[in-house]
Design a protein around this motif. Structure first.
Motif, PDB file in Angstrom:
ATOM      1  N   GLY A 178       0.837  -1.189   0.000  1.00 58.43           N
ATOM      2  CA  GLY A 178       0.000   0.000   0.000  1.00 58.43           C
ATOM      3  C   GLY A 178       0.869   1.235   0.000  1.00 58.43           C
ATOM      4  O   GLY A 178       2.074   1.165  -0.284  1.00 58.43           O
ATOM      5  N   ARG A 179       0.252   2.341   0.342  1.00 59.17           N
ATOM      6  CA  ARG A 179       0.982   3.600   0.342  1.00 59.17           C
ATOM      7  C   ARG A 179       1.653   3.812   1.693  1.00 59.17           C
ATOM      8  O   ARG A 179       1.088   3.488   2.728  1.00 59.17           O
ATOM      9  N   TYR A 180       2.859   4.320   1.648  1.00 58.60           N
ATOM     10  CA  TYR A 180       3.641   4.589   2.858  1.00 58.60           C
ATOM     11  C   TYR A 180       3.446   6.027   3.305  1.00 58.60           C
ATOM     12  O   TYR A 180       3.254   6.916   2.467  1.00 58.60           O
ATOM     13  N   THR A 181       3.550   6.236   4.603  1.00 57.10           N
ATOM     14  CA  THR A 181       3.685   7.597   5.102  1.00 57.10           C
ATOM     15  C   THR A 181       5.157   7.985   4.984  1.00 57.10           C
ATOM     16  O   THR A 181       6.044   7.238   5.404  1.00 57.10           O
ATOM     17  N   VAL A 182       5.395   9.127   4.374  1.00 59.32           N
ATOM     18  CA  VAL A 182       6.762   9.628   4.210  1.00 59.32           C
ATOM     19  C   VAL A 182       7.071  10.500   5.421  1.00 59.32           C
ATOM     20  O   VAL A 182       6.338  11.465   5.690  1.00 59.32           O
ATOM     21  N   THR A 183       8.119  10.154   6.143  1.00 61.53           N
ATOM     22  CA  THR A 183       8.458  10.965   7.318  1.00 61.53           C
ATOM     23  C   THR A 183       9.847  11.583   7.154  1.00 61.53           C
ATOM     24  O   THR A 183      10.753  10.981   6.572  1.00 61.53           O
ATOM     25  N   LEU A 184       9.951  12.787   7.679  1.00 62.28           N
ATOM     26  CA  LEU A 184      11.210  13.536   7.686  1.00 62.28           C
ATOM     27  C   LEU A 184      11.519  13.835   9.144  1.00 62.28           C
ATOM     28  O   LEU A 184      10.747  14.539   9.807  1.00 62.28           O
ATOM     29  N   GLN A 185      12.599  13.295   9.636  1.00 66.13           N
ATOM     30  CA  GLN A 185      12.958  13.448  11.059  1.00 66.13           C
ATOM     31  C   GLN A 185      11.769  13.142  11.959  1.00 66.13           C
ATOM     32  O   GLN A 185      11.462  13.875  12.903  1.00 66.13           O
ATOM     33  N   GLY A 186      11.056  12.069  11.620  1.00 67.21           N
ATOM     34  CA  GLY A 186       9.945  11.601  12.449  1.00 67.21           C
ATOM     35  C   GLY A 186       8.617  12.258  12.167  1.00 67.21           C
ATOM     36  O   GLY A 186       7.578  11.820  12.674  1.00 67.21           O
ATOM     37  N   ARG A 187       8.628  13.307  11.365  1.00 63.84           N
ATOM     38  CA  ARG A 187       7.391  14.051  11.103  1.00 63.84           C
ATOM     39  C   ARG A 187       6.787  13.578   9.784  1.00 63.84           C
ATOM     40  O   ARG A 187       7.478  13.516   8.769  1.00 63.84           O
ATOM     41  N   PRO A 188       5.464  13.242   9.773  1.00 63.73           N
ATOM     42  CA  PRO A 188       4.853  12.824   8.513  1.00 63.73           C
ATOM     43  C   PRO A 188       4.687  14.020   7.581  1.00 63.73           C
ATOM     44  O   PRO A 188       4.109  15.041   7.974  1.00 63.73           O
ATOM     45  N   ILE A 189       5.220  13.908   6.359  1.00 61.74           N
ATOM     46  CA  ILE A 189       5.127  15.024   5.414  1.00 61.74           C
ATOM     47  C   ILE A 189       4.397  14.650   4.125  1.00 61.74           C
ATOM     48  O   ILE A 189       4.193  15.500   3.264  1.00 61.74           O
ATOM     49  N   GLY A 190       4.014  13.380   4.001  1.00 63.50           N
ATOM     50  CA  GLY A 190       3.319  12.992   2.780  1.00 63.50           C
ATOM     51  C   GLY A 190       3.122  11.496   2.704  1.00 63.50           C
ATOM     52  O   GLY A 190       3.373  10.776   3.685  1.00 63.50           O
ATOM     53  N   HIS A 191       2.645  11.040   1.570  1.00 65.11           N
ATOM     54  CA  HIS A 191       2.549   9.599   1.356  1.00 65.11           C
ATOM     55  C   HIS A 191       3.049   9.263  -0.040  1.00 65.11           C
ATOM     56  O   HIS A 191       3.010  10.104  -0.948  1.00 65.11           O
ATOM     57  N   ALA A 192       3.526   8.030  -0.187  1.00 67.54           N
ATOM     58  CA  ALA A 192       4.016   7.559  -1.487  1.00 67.54           C
ATOM     59  C   ALA A 192       3.896   6.045  -1.504  1.00 67.54           C
ATOM     60  O   ALA A 192       4.194   5.386  -0.509  1.00 67.54           O
ATOM     61  N   GLY A 193       3.451   5.510  -2.630  1.00 67.61           N
ATOM     62  CA  GLY A 193       3.359   4.060  -2.728  1.00 67.61           C
ATOM     63  C   GLY A 193       2.323   3.630  -3.720  1.00 67.61           C
ATOM     64  O   GLY A 193       1.602   4.454  -4.291  1.00 67.61           O
ATOM     65  N   PRO A 194       2.227   2.317  -3.929  1.00 64.11           N
ATOM     66  CA  PRO A 194       1.298   1.796  -4.930  1.00 64.11           C
ATOM     67  C   PRO A 194      -0.128   1.648  -4.396  1.00 64.11           C
ATOM     68  O   PRO A 194      -0.346   1.289  -3.241  1.00 64.11           O
ATOM     69  N   LEU A 195      -1.059   1.936  -5.285  1.00 58.56           N
ATOM     70  CA  LEU A 195      -2.488   1.847  -4.998  1.00 58.56           C
ATOM     71  C   LEU A 195      -3.095   0.922  -6.040  1.00 58.56           C
ATOM     72  O   LEU A 195      -2.838   1.085  -7.234  1.00 58.56           O
TER      73      LEU A 195
END
Lengths: 172, 169
Positions: free
Chosen positions: B63-80
């Motif tokens: 599925g789609r991943y939560t993209v985190t930067l230094q622990g903070r969620p900044i977006g999502h990316a992945g297959p749907l």
């Protein structure tokens, strides 16, 4: 991810929804019977709804089960505690899959779901929502002993009737 | 086929979505940033969409991943993949406008592409982009995707379809 408990009733096994359930779920949501729950919808949307049922467990710690007819292994309904963001309060919801109406399965599964909500989740009260004109669903609410308790206007689904079940103190 | 729970890149950590991501995701859904995906959406619609994102993992094993930067969620990316017979769609979105312009979306999408192609052996990902979403079109090209003439799916009218195939990057 929340692990979904399995419950059993006389004729049903309440278990987590899974990919194999998509066939009957899609059939229900593409049919005219889904007009009381925001349908009919496309197959794509039906899949998103199924995924959302499972994700609800993760977000809330509870959700609706696949009510499987134990004798045949077929999916008879999607039934259980349900509380999306814009619901007036947590409800016990039931959708019977096509061909499983009139067998008392919604009532049987909803009774088990009410027990679970009161005994395990600690709810102090519970409602169910029905769309105007959905007499089949109203009859389930009545059979469960629920009383009409006003109405609720939903942004996307429109007007729904509120039915309030007897609280845990009335159940022995 | 079970996808990795965590994918690391030089600057980002991609992990399975968690309930604690919902406020950041809902803020994105309520913002004009979601206009390219038929938004903005109400908090209730965001809840439903996020629940489906979580359930996708259990139904498909990816599925789609939560993209985190230094622990903070900044977006999502992945297959749907909502329809079994269709090739999965590679999606990416930065939830927070402040995260834009640093190459994070490209970095996340490349890492997802590499995991599904190189580790899991998938042959094809599609990318659906609205023709006025120039930022995403640039990322699709940077990923090595090719624009096709395929018609838009019913649920996403007007979009362009790119194909990203293994071994052509």
């Amino acid at each position: 991810m929340t692990s979904i408990p399995t419950l059993t009733t006389a004729r049903l096994t309440l278990r987590g929804l899974q990919a194999e359930d998509f066939g009957p779920v899609a059939e229900f949501y593409s049919s005219d019977r889904a007009r009381f729950v925001g349908g009919p919808v496309s197959e794509d949307m039906a899949w998103r709804i199924l995924a959302g049922e499972i994700g609800h467990w993760t977000l809330r710690g509870f959700g609706r089960w696949a009510a499987e007819e134990t004798a045949t292994g077929k999916l008879a309904g999607v039934i259980g505690p349900w509380f999306p963001q814009d619901w007036p309060e947590p409800e016990i919801g039931w959708d019977l899959m096509n061909g499983f109406e009139g067998l008392g399965y919604a009532t049987e599964a909803a009774r088990a779901a009410l027990d679970y909500a009161f005994d395990t989740l600690g709810w102090r009260t519970a409602i169910s929502l029905t769309a105007p004109g959905n007499t089949g669903s109203e009859n389930v609410a009545k059979r469960l002993g629920a009383q009409r308790d006003g109405a609720f206007e939903h942004d996307r689904y429109g007007r729904m009737l509120v039915w309030r079940h007897s609280g845990p103190e009335a159940r022995v | 086929m079970i996808a990795a729970d965590i994918i690391k890149t030089p600057r980002l950590r991609l992990r399975r979505p968690e309930p604690s991501d919902l406020p950041a995701y809902a803020a994105y859904c309520a913002s004009p940033r979601s206009a390219f995906v038929r938004g903005p959406f109400s908090p209730a619609e965001s809840f439903d969409k996020f629940a489906a994102m979580l359930g996708h993992w259990q139904l498909r094993g990816f599925g789609r991943y939560t993209v985190t930067l230094q622990g903070r969620p900044i977006g999502h990316a992945g297959p749907l993949q909502t329809e079994e017979g269709n090739p999965p769609e590679l999606t990416w979105t930065l939830w927070d406008g402040d995260a834009e312009g640093h190459g994070y979306a490209t970095e996340a999408a490349k890492a997802v592409r590499d995991h599904f192609f190189d580790v899991l052996g998938w042959p094809l990902l599609v990318i659906l982009v609205q023709p006025d979403n120039h930022g995403s079109m640039a990322i699709a090209e940077r990923l090595g995707a090719t624009l096709t003439t395929l018609p838009a799916p019913d649920w996403y009218p007007g979009c362009l379809t790119y194909h990203l195939t293994r071994g052509t990057m």
